[in-house]
Design a protein around this motif. Structure first.
Motif, PDB file in Angstrom:
ATOM      1  N   UNK A 332      45.204  39.994  46.259  1.00  0.00           N
ATOM      2  CA  UNK A 332      44.970  41.393  46.608  1.00  0.00           C
ATOM      3  C   UNK A 332      44.801  41.602  48.120  1.00  0.00           C
ATOM      4  N   UNK A 333      43.798  40.940  48.706  1.00  0.00           N
ATOM      5  CA  UNK A 333      43.509  41.196  50.119  1.00  0.00           C
ATOM      6  C   UNK A 333      44.643  40.786  51.040  1.00  0.00           C
ATOM      7  N   UNK A 334      45.192  39.585  50.834  1.00  0.00           N
ATOM      8  CA  UNK A 334      46.228  39.093  51.760  1.00  0.00           C
ATOM      9  C   UNK A 334      47.520  39.894  51.683  1.00  0.00           C
ATOM     10  N   UNK A 335      47.955  40.228  50.460  1.00  0.00           N
ATOM     11  CA  UNK A 335      49.214  40.967  50.324  1.00  0.00           C
ATOM     12  C   UNK A 335      49.082  42.352  50.956  1.00  0.00           C
ATOM     13  N   UNK A 336      47.901  42.907  50.838  1.00  0.00           N
ATOM     14  CA  UNK A 336      47.680  44.248  51.359  1.00  0.00           C
ATOM     15  C   UNK A 336      47.594  44.228  52.891  1.00  0.00           C
ATOM     16  N   UNK A 337      46.721  43.324  53.409  1.00  0.00           N
ATOM     17  CA  UNK A 337      46.494  43.294  54.858  1.00  0.00           C
ATOM     18  C   UNK A 337      47.717  42.802  55.615  1.00  0.00           C
ATOM     19  N   UNK A 338      48.339  41.721  55.079  1.00  0.00           N
ATOM     20  CA  UNK A 338      49.412  41.071  55.838  1.00  0.00           C
ATOM     21  C   UNK A 338      50.755  41.802  55.700  1.00  0.00           C
ATOM     22  N   UNK A 339      51.014  42.317  54.496  1.00  0.00           N
ATOM     23  CA  UNK A 339      52.362  42.865  54.244  1.00  0.00           C
ATOM     24  C   UNK A 339      52.376  44.331  53.841  1.00  0.00           C
ATOM     25  N   UNK A 340      51.165  44.917  53.763  1.00  0.00           N
ATOM     26  CA  UNK A 340      51.073  46.329  53.388  1.00  0.00           C
ATOM     27  C   UNK A 340      51.623  46.614  51.989  1.00  0.00           C
ATOM     28  N   UNK A 341      51.599  45.581  51.110  1.00  0.00           N
ATOM     29  CA  UNK A 341      51.981  45.824  49.716  1.00  0.00           C
ATOM     30  C   UNK A 341      50.913  46.693  49.083  1.00  0.00           C
ATOM     31  N   UNK A 342      51.302  47.477  48.086  1.00  0.00           N
ATOM     32  CA  UNK A 342      50.305  48.179  47.283  1.00  0.00           C
ATOM     33  C   UNK A 342      49.783  47.169  46.252  1.00  0.00           C
ATOM     34  N   UNK A 343      48.539  47.336  45.832  1.00  0.00           N
ATOM     35  CA  UNK A 343      47.939  46.299  44.975  1.00  0.00           C
ATOM     36  C   UNK A 343      47.279  46.902  43.734  1.00  0.00           C
ATOM     37  N   UNK A 344      47.422  46.180  42.636  1.00  0.00           N
ATOM     38  CA  UNK A 344      46.748  46.565  41.391  1.00  0.00           C
ATOM     39  C   UNK A 344      45.960  45.342  40.930  1.00  0.00           C
ATOM     40  N   UNK A 345      44.652  45.482  40.866  1.00  0.00           N
ATOM     41  CA  UNK A 345      43.833  44.324  40.500  1.00  0.00           C
ATOM     42  C   UNK A 345      43.542  44.340  38.998  1.00  0.00           C
ATOM     43  N   UNK A 346      43.799  43.192  38.391  1.00  0.00           N
ATOM     44  CA  UNK A 346      43.481  43.040  36.972  1.00  0.00           C
ATOM     45  C   UNK A 346      42.069  42.452  36.865  1.00  0.00           C
ATOM     46  N   UNK A 347      41.205  43.183  36.183  1.00  0.00           N
ATOM     47  CA  UNK A 347      39.807  42.765  36.044  1.00  0.00           C
ATOM     48  C   UNK A 347      39.528  42.598  34.547  1.00  0.00           C
ATOM     49  N   UNK A 348      39.732  41.370  34.037  1.00  0.00           N
ATOM     50  CA  UNK A 348      39.596  41.209  32.589  1.00  0.00           C
ATOM     51  C   UNK A 348      38.197  41.564  32.056  1.00  0.00           C
ATOM     52  N   UNK A 349      37.150  41.466  32.897  1.00  0.00           N
ATOM     53  CA  UNK A 349      35.791  41.775  32.426  1.00  0.00           C
ATOM     54  C   UNK A 349      35.509  43.267  32.319  1.00  0.00           C
ATOM     55  N   UNK A 350      36.455  44.091  32.771  1.00  0.00           N
ATOM     56  CA  UNK A 350      36.206  45.538  32.830  1.00  0.00           C
ATOM     57  C   UNK A 350      35.983  46.155  31.446  1.00  0.00           C
ATOM     58  N   UNK A 351      36.772  45.704  30.474  1.00  0.00           N
ATOM     59  CA  UNK A 351      36.674  46.294  29.126  1.00  0.00           C
ATOM     60  C   UNK A 351      35.269  46.073  28.551  1.00  0.00           C
ATOM     61  N   UNK A 352      34.757  44.841  28.703  1.00  0.00           N
ATOM     62  CA  UNK A 352      33.423  44.537  28.158  1.00  0.00           C
ATOM     63  C   UNK A 352      32.362  45.373  28.873  1.00  0.00           C
ATOM     64  N   UNK A 353      32.505  45.535  30.169  1.00  0.00           N
ATOM     65  CA  UNK A 353      31.551  46.325  30.957  1.00  0.00           C
ATOM     66  C   UNK A 353      31.541  47.789  30.482  1.00  0.00           C
ATOM     67  N   UNK A 354      32.739  48.348  30.302  1.00  0.00           N
ATOM     68  CA  UNK A 354      32.823  49.754  29.885  1.00  0.00           C
ATOM     69  C   UNK A 354      32.264  49.920  28.467  1.00  0.00           C
ATOM     70  N   UNK A 355      32.558  48.933  27.603  1.00  0.00           N
ATOM     71  CA  UNK A 355      32.030  49.017  26.233  1.00  0.00           C
ATOM     72  C   UNK A 355      30.505  48.978  26.256  1.00  0.00           C
ATOM     73  N   UNK A 356      29.933  48.146  27.135  1.00  0.00           N
ATOM     74  CA  UNK A 356      28.468  48.098  27.224  1.00  0.00           C
ATOM     75  C   UNK A 356      27.939  49.435  27.747  1.00  0.00           C
ATOM     76  N   UNK A 357      28.617  50.008  28.746  1.00  0.00           N
ATOM     77  CA  UNK A 357      28.214  51.340  29.256  1.00  0.00           C
ATOM     78  C   UNK A 357      28.151  52.338  28.107  1.00  0.00           C
ATOM     79  N   UNK A 358      29.207  52.291  27.249  1.00  0.00           N
ATOM     80  CA  UNK A 358      29.285  53.262  26.150  1.00  0.00           C
ATOM     81  C   UNK A 358      28.206  52.980  25.105  1.00  0.00           C
ATOM     82  N   UNK A 359      28.024  51.689  24.807  1.00  0.00           N
ATOM     83  CA  UNK A 359      27.078  51.294  23.758  1.00  0.00           C
ATOM     84  C   UNK A 359      25.633  51.607  24.163  1.00  0.00           C
ATOM     85  N   UNK A 360      25.354  51.443  25.433  1.00  0.00           N
ATOM     86  CA  UNK A 360      23.975  51.616  25.890  1.00  0.00           C
ATOM     87  C   UNK A 360      23.707  53.037  26.388  1.00  0.00           C
TER      88      UNK A 360
END
Ligand SMILES: [Mg+2]
Length: 506
Positions: A332-360
């Motif tokens: 993410x950081x290198x492709x963006x800073x060095x080459x100005x690529x656009x970046x999409x970060x995959x965060x596999x833990x996000x689903x569990x975090x959001x489910x906990x937000x909803x559950x709690x």
């Protein structure tokens, strides 16, 4: 919602590659997408301007099942550690705990501590081995408050592959403190653990098991093939850029993509270019030429090479390229800073975090009400002190004009207000205790050691800060993009300063 799409025969029969307008209209309505499957925006991104889309493989296209892969790496590392001098049999008894480490943590190798920092690099949670450090312990060890990252002393958990080794280190610190591992410093133990897990990745101890039964280690995703197809049909060139070797990619991507759609017999058919053994991050700066791995003219399968070479082959550069990855720095950081690529970060833990937000939700509402009660009580206390001050001023300035009974009444009222303040202070302290208990409770619901991966005290965590600083968009998995138009304009809400907040709502 996306699962329903897979069963939609109209969608699967789509030979022209064009998606029905009705379906697109339905999909474009972001509000209808479950929060767990949404794409979140840090910086506006127009997919219509993107000509080439690249993907990392491990933890990006291929999502590992957390516990099996971590346990496999952990066990292989322990085995290698036991073969080294100085590590007793008791190391073999260490049990793996998948909650023991999360993304974004910092290992302090010399002190044997593992730290969770907030966005500003203040230490929010710290453990020495498995012992939680108190606030005063933290201040003793990190008196400068803000941790200045030093690669000689610190190690940053930037990839999910690092999770098992950090838990092993945490447990080794306990054994060193208990004199079970004599003659080893914390730093040496960390060096040994790193060397052992690297070796386990390199010599096939981990890969052989994964290759033998990929179904045990990867989440099959019925929408992945459709998502790639949808991008291709919208005219995007797709490329794979992974550090993994071809034989491993053949098994992993073969398992996930081969035979999923009639148009693409094998995984290779989805990509215009595939770079294996890329050697990120040196891929971004070295001059080495790419080695073709196939006899096609021009070749589409390569080993190694460099970023300039890749860009030349793609025929597009800079912000015309969108890259999906999971590694904070290498993807993410290198492709963006060095080459100005656009970046999409995959965060596999996000689903569990959001489910906990909803559950709690109830606990969070309870906490919100307690905060309101705290603020209201503060206000009452302030008002009472103001009344006391007013009564005193009245007594001093108008002393000569007041009768004895006036003065006595004023004193009585001041006394009563003081007693009221004492009651309010007691109530405030009760509310604060409740807030602390509920906060601790909520913290544990996310992760018993580290709380929410994305927050640290009242701030966002260092990891969350990295995502918002470096990634244009982030989401839990690549196939979440299926629910959006391939030319979607991911538009970020305008950022405002706190003093502008009330106007921003209009
Ligand atoms: Mg990866």
């Amino acid at each position: 919602m996306t699962d329903a799409l897979v069963r939609d025969s109209h969608f699967l029969d789509d030979e022209s590659g064009l998606f029905s307008e009705d379906l697109e209209g339905l999909l474009r309505s972001d509000q209808r997408i479950d929060r767990v499957h949404k794409v979140y925006i840090s910086r506006s991104l127009k997919l219509s301007g993107v000509r080439a889309i690249g993907f990392d493989m491990d933890h990006t296209l291929a999502l590992y099942k957390k516990r099996p892969i971590e346990e496999l790496a952990f066990t292989a590392t322990v085995r290698k550690l036991l073969a080294r001098p100085g590590y007793p049999e008791s190391v073999a008894a260490i049990e793996y705990d998948p909650a023991g480490c999360v993304r974004g943590l910092i290992v302090d190798k010399d002190k044997g501590n593992v730290l969770k920092l907030d966005k500003y690099n203040y230490v929010a949670v710290a453990y020495h081995g498995t012992r939680l450090l108190s606030h005063s312990d933290i201040l003793k060890d990190y008196s400068e408050d803000v941790l200045r990252f030093d690669p000689n002393k610190h190690y940053s958990v930037d990839t999910l592959f690092s999770i098992p080794e950090v838990w092993l280190f945490i447990k080794l610190v306990d054994l060193i403190d208990g004199k079970k591992i004599p003659n080893k410093s914390y730093a040496q133990a960390f060096i040994d653990v790193r060397a052992c897990i690297d070796e386990a990745h390199r010599d096939g101890s981990i890969k052989q098991k994964v290759v033998a039964s990929p179904e045990q280690y990867f989440d099959e995703d019925p929408n992945l093939a459709l998502t790639l197809h949808k991008f291709r049909m919208a005219g995007k060139r797709l490329f794979l850029l992974t550090n993994s070797a071809l034989d491993y990619a053949d098994v992993v991507l073969g398992f996930l993509l081969n035979g999923k759609l009639p148009k693409y017999p094998t995984w290779r058919d989805y990509f215009d270019l595939s770079i294996l053994e890329a050697g990120k991050p040196s891929f971004y700066k070295r001059p080495d030429p790419a080695i073709p791995l196939d006899s096609a003219e021009p070749a589409v399968l390569f080993k190694g090479g460099n970023a300039q070479d890749l860009v030349a082959r793609l025929g597009v550069s800079g912000d015309r390229i969108l890259y999906f990855g999971d590694h904070t720095y290498d993807d993410i950081l290198r492709t963006k800073r060095q080459f100005n690529w656009r970046t999409a970060m995959i965060v596999p833990g996000l689903a569990a975090e959001i489910k906990t937000n909803q559950k709690e939700g109830r606990l969070r509402t309870e906490l919100f009400k307690l905060f309101q009660e705290r603020d209201a009580t503060y206000l009452k206390i302030t008002k009472s002190y103001n009344n006391i001050a007013k009564a005193r001023a009245d007594k001093i300035h108008n002393f000569a004009r007041k009768t004895q009974s006036d003065l006595a009444r004023l004193d009585r009222r001041t006394r009563e207000t003081f007693l009221e303040v004492i009651k309010l202070e007691k109530h405030l302290s009760d509310v604060m205790i409740k807030i602390n208990v509920r906060n601790r409770d909520l913290f544990r619901r996310y992760n018993k050691y580290w709380g929410s991966e994305f927050s640290a005290g009242n701030e966002i965590s260092r990891f969350a800060g990295q995502i918002s600083d470096f990634a244009c968009v982030y989401t839990g998995k690549v196939s979440n993009l299926l629910a959006y138009s391939p030319n979607k304009y991911f538009q970020k809400k305008r950022s405002v300063m706190p003093h502008e907040a009330e106007y921003a709502a209009h």
